[in-house]
Design an enzyme around this catalytic site. Structure first.
Site, mmCIF file in Angstrom:
data_model
loop_
_atom_site.group_PDB
_atom_site.id
_atom_site.type_symbol
_atom_site.label_atom_id
_atom_site.label_comp_id
_atom_site.label_asym_id
_atom_site.label_seq_id
_atom_site.Cartn_x
_atom_site.Cartn_y
_atom_site.Cartn_z
ATOM 1 N N ASP A 378 -52.714 -18.667 -70.731
ATOM 2 C CA ASP A 378 -52.559 -18.921 -69.294
ATOM 3 C C ASP A 378 -53.258 -20.247 -68.969
ATOM 4 O O ASP A 378 -53.972 -20.801 -69.811
ATOM 5 C CB ASP A 378 -53.212 -17.748 -68.543
ATOM 6 N N GLU A 381 -51.217 -25.486 -68.232
ATOM 7 C CA GLU A 381 -50.365 -26.605 -67.748
ATOM 8 C C GLU A 381 -50.921 -27.963 -68.162
ATOM 9 O O GLU A 381 -50.099 -28.842 -68.413
ATOM 10 C CB GLU A 381 -50.206 -26.511 -66.225
ATOM 11 N N ASP A 456 -46.859 -16.701 -61.262
ATOM 12 C CA ASP A 456 -47.342 -15.906 -60.134
ATOM 13 C C ASP A 456 -46.313 -15.756 -59.021
ATOM 14 O O ASP A 456 -46.299 -16.506 -58.047
ATOM 15 C CB ASP A 456 -48.624 -16.524 -59.575
HETATM 16 O O1 MIG Z 1 -55.846 -18.426 -61.538
HETATM 17 O O2 MIG Z 1 -56.055 -14.651 -65.396
HETATM 18 O O3 MIG Z 1 -50.571 -16.443 -63.830
HETATM 19 O O4 MIG Z 1 -50.956 -13.805 -64.587
HETATM 20 O O5 MIG Z 1 -53.439 -12.648 -64.045
HETATM 21 C C1 MIG Z 1 -55.324 -17.196 -61.890
HETATM 22 C C2 MIG Z 1 -55.802 -14.338 -64.063
HETATM 23 C C3 MIG Z 1 -55.301 -17.076 -63.383
HETATM 24 C C4 MIG Z 1 -52.915 -16.691 -63.472
HETATM 25 C C5 MIG Z 1 -51.837 -15.960 -64.197
HETATM 26 C C6 MIG Z 1 -51.969 -14.499 -63.913
HETATM 27 C C7 MIG Z 1 -53.319 -14.009 -64.351
HETATM 28 C C8 MIG Z 1 -54.418 -14.796 -63.627
HETATM 29 N N1 MIG Z 1 -54.242 -16.229 -63.874
#
Ligand code: MIG
Length: 753
Positions: A378, A381, A456
């Site tokens: 996660d 990017e 999200d």
């Molecule tokens: O800023 O890890 O898209 O699936 O639960 C949020 C916490 C960070 C974004 C992800 C989401 C995840 C969440 N993350």
């Protein structure tokens, strides 16, 4: 004027160089530069050992060069290097507009005549299926407040599109990782253009007789998915976050007690110690090893989130090793860049470097060795919470193949290199098992390393609708393995919405329920008995049709075809399908028409030409028309094509729970049908050395006589299907049934052999 090489030609004129490479007779690489530089591939292009040599002829006539392959003519105007692509009938398929390529300092563009009716692809974009008239941009972005239909920039970048009009189809892949732009008739009705804020004008023209062939050729270039572990096609449960460890176990147990099939449970960021990657929280996950063992004993796989940001903390070994070996991305002053993410001040491994990937893979190996089955990447990017434009400065410094490049070039490919490192780590831990990685950010070619999800979303009907064109366009862009957060991530889930989402979600390639912290709990049983029962019915159905879904992954691995397909992929000649984004095909046999509005118990469904059978009640429909279909709360409209063959199996609590010996083969009435069924052990990489089976199932039906043929066309896997159970759908007259020329009697329309 031109120099011919064995893979193409090079021409120089007016200070510009044009290189045309014939990748094969239908894939043509165009590279134009006004500098003294060599062409560079991005990570999107799959490295191949053997490129089939391809024949082509070149002729020159005053200002024109004509290149001919077995499928195309490419006409180059030497004055301005503008290019035309024609098929063998002489039909112009694609042509430059007003000179084609332009260079303005740090902005390069290629203009094309706008002759197409529709443009598909572009990977993960919000909005509808067809992108004609839109301007799109590629820059991996963490849309922090959750996205909506109009959001321009999302997490993933696929600089690829497919153009379709009544007479032809083609694709263009712009192999440039900088921030790129696609104006598909937004600015003009006469031309479209694509371009980037830097890098090279390096694109591929990809011809195909139809969309299928364009996708096949595009994935020839950018690679295809490896067979995923079968458990990754099962039902998966996630939450931001399940904590402490007792909660994780309780969720897992509840699935088993309630007999709702589930294969995977996810651990989101709170399992870590202060969000330090590769650590466990000493209070809430003190006995994590015991928890992992219990989960394993219950048949669960565990996937943990791993973000790229490494906490700045001298007492933390990952940070220290990274600093000592100089592994982190640097700022323009060559000082390791620090940005704010979940752990607070953090540094970012430069995954573009081989040595950094090997290091990360080693860290990951030790971490997953303790009993982790897959990795969820996660924030890759990369997202920087206090960054300018939510990421790191574009003049930050990375190194690729020993050369310095700036973040402006590295940004869009950062996550794909991270996925590469993650894959390496999983393979180091278990060299004989198929790795599973889920990534939020991506660039073209990601399918070789990871599955993706659409980030999200929210618990809104609009988002249930939105996931359809998003997953379909991802599929057309070479990524067959994607899904949405079922039930919605942000906002509180609602019972009816959850039901409708799970009904549709079980037919999407990647099936995971996930929700944000602070929102209403979102497990199949969180909204009462009705929701639990309906969820269970559909999740069970997912496990029942698993052989069919697995076969679609096999096709994706061979041809790059999407698992979840827009109708236009199958019915390109039927114009009614061209912008249908609220129905989809699971493979070529099942049409799914989700209900995505509240309190709707009926929906309009378009069925393409041909005969269709309602999955639930067998009712016959003639296609080429719209119908109003009853869809009470526990029913999603589903249709099966005439002549379809659908393999199924008995439901399991999790994949691998039981040894499956029997394949249930449903035959749907039609004059004939054919289907290839694939099997292997579902977990190891032995299939890649031949341990799999392919079985050709075929039938003919004439005058009440049904002849079925089972033909093993490839045999390399010993523990496969031992028994077939044929189920006959909609055959109202069955006088005689033959299977491989032996006559059988059907009882209640079922034969077991
Ligand atoms: O800023 O890890 O898209 O699936 O639960 C949020 C916490 C960070 C974004 C992800 C989401 C995840 C969440 N993350």
């Amino acid at each position: 004027m031109f120099t011919k090489f064995n893979d193409g030609i090079v021409v120089k004129n007016n200070g510009k160089t044009l290189q045309i490479r014939i990748v094969n007779s239908k894939i043509i690489n165009v590279f134009i530069t006004d500098k003294d530089e060599v062409r560079k591939d991005t990570i999107a292009i799959e490295k191949r050992k053997h490129n089939t040599p391809c024949n082509f002829d070149v002729s020159e006539n005053s200002d024109i060069i004509t290149i001919k392959t077995e499928s195309l003519s490419i006409i180059v105007n030497l004055n301005d290097f503008s290019i035309k692509f024609l098929n063998l009938e002489g039909l112009v398929i694609n042509e430059d507009y007003n000179g084609g390529v332009r260079f303005y300092n740090n902005d390069i563009r290629c203009y094309k005549k706008l002759n197409e009716d529709h443009y598909y692809g572009f990977g993960e974009k919000a909005g509808y299926l067809d992108k004609k008239g839109e301007n799109l941009e590629m820059w991996n972005t963490d849309e922090l407040m959750t996205h909506n239909q109009g959001t321009k920039l999302l997490y993933q970048s696929y600089p690829f599109f497919i153009g379709l009009n009544k007479k032809y189809t083609y694709g263009i892949f712009f192999d440039n990782s900088f921030r790129s732009f696609f104006d598909m008739g937004f600015e003009s009705n006469e031309y479209y253009y694509f371009g980037a804020k830097g890098g090279q004008m390096n694109y591929y023209f990809i011809y195909g007789e139809n969309i299928k062939e364009v996708v096949e050729n595009y994935t020839y270039l950018t690679g295809r998915i490896n067979m995923p572990p079968m458990w990754s096609l099962g039902n998966q449960q996630s939450r931001y976050s399940y904590t402490p460890q007792e909660k994780v176990l309780e969720i897992a147990k509840t699935f088993r007690e309630k007999e709702i099939p589930c294969d995977v449970i996810y651990l989101d960021i709170d399992y870590m110690e202060g969000y330090r990657v590769f650590t466990w929280n000493k209070e809430t996950f003190l006995n994590y090893k015991e928890m992992l063992k219990k989960l394993r004993d219950m048949g669960f796989k565990v996937i943990t989130i791993v973000d790229p940001g490494v906490k700045k903390d001298y007492a933390y070994n990952v940070y220290r090793e990274g600093i000592e070996n100089d592994y982190f991305v640097k700022d323009k002053f060559s000082i390791p860049f620090i940005g704010h993410v979940w752990p607070g001040e953090s540094l970012f491994p430069d995954f573009l470097r081989d040595d950094v990937r090997h290091w990360w893979a080693d860290k990951l190996k030790d971490f997953v060795n303790e009993g982790i089955d897959g990795i969820w990447n996660d924030m890759n990017e990369p997202s920087v919470l206090d960054g300018i434009n939510k990421t790191m400065p574009e003049d930050n410094v990375h190194y690729l193949n020993g050369y310095k490049i700036l973040h402006s070039e590295a940004h869009n490919v950062y996550a794909t290199y991270m996925a590469m490192a993650t894959q390496e780590g999983l393979l180091k831990s278990r060299p004989n098992e198929r790795p599973f990685i889920l990534s939020r950010a991506a660039f073209s070619g990601i399918q070789r390393y990871a599955a993706v999800w659409t980030g999200d979303n929210r618990s809104l009907y609009e988002h249930l609708l939105l996931m359809m064109p998003m997953i379909m366009n991802l599929g057309l862009s070479g990524q067959p393995f994607s899904g949405s957060d079922v039930g919605g991530f942000g906002d509180d889930g609602q019972e009816e919405l959850f039901i409708r989402w799970i009904e549709a979600g079980v037919f999407t390639p990647f099936l995971r329920i996930h929700s944000a912290n602070g929102t209403r709990e979102q497990e199949p049983w969180s909204f009462g008995k009705r929701c639990e029962d309906i969820s269970k019915k559909y999740i069970k159905m997912r496990y029942e049709i698993l052989p069919y879904i697995y076969d679609l992954f096999y096709i994706a691995s061979q041809k790059g075809y999407p698992v979840m397909r827009p109708l236009v992929f199958e019915y390109q000649n039927d114009e009614n399908t061209h912008n249908i984004y609220d129905e989809f095909m699971l493979g070529d046999n099942i049409l799914v028409a989700p209900v995505y509005l509240p309190s709707k118990e009926i929906r309009e469904v378009y069925l393409p030409k041909g005969i269709w059978y309602d999955y639930w009640n067998g009712k016959e429909f003639e296609g080429g028309k719209h119908y109003l279909i009853d869809a009470p709360i526990d029913v999603i409209p589903l249709f099966v094509k005439e002549g379809a063959i659908i393999p199924k199996q008995n439901v399991q609590a999790y994949i691998g729970e039981k040894q499956i010996d029997e394949l249930i083969v449903e035959l749907y009435k039609g004059s004939c049908g054919e289907y290839i069924h694939y099997e292997d052990d579902g977990i190891s990489i032995k299939y890649s050395s031949g341990e799999y089976n392919l079985t050709d199932l075929k039938f003919e039906y004439v005058n009440g006589i049904l002849k079925i043929y089972i033909n093993r066309i490839y045999s390399g896997y010993k523990n496969g299907i031992k028994k077939y159970k044929f189920v006959f759908k909609n055959f109202n007259k069955l006088d005689k049934i033959f299977i491989n020329d032996h006559e059988y009697k059907a009882e209640n329309y079922v034969i077991e052999i």
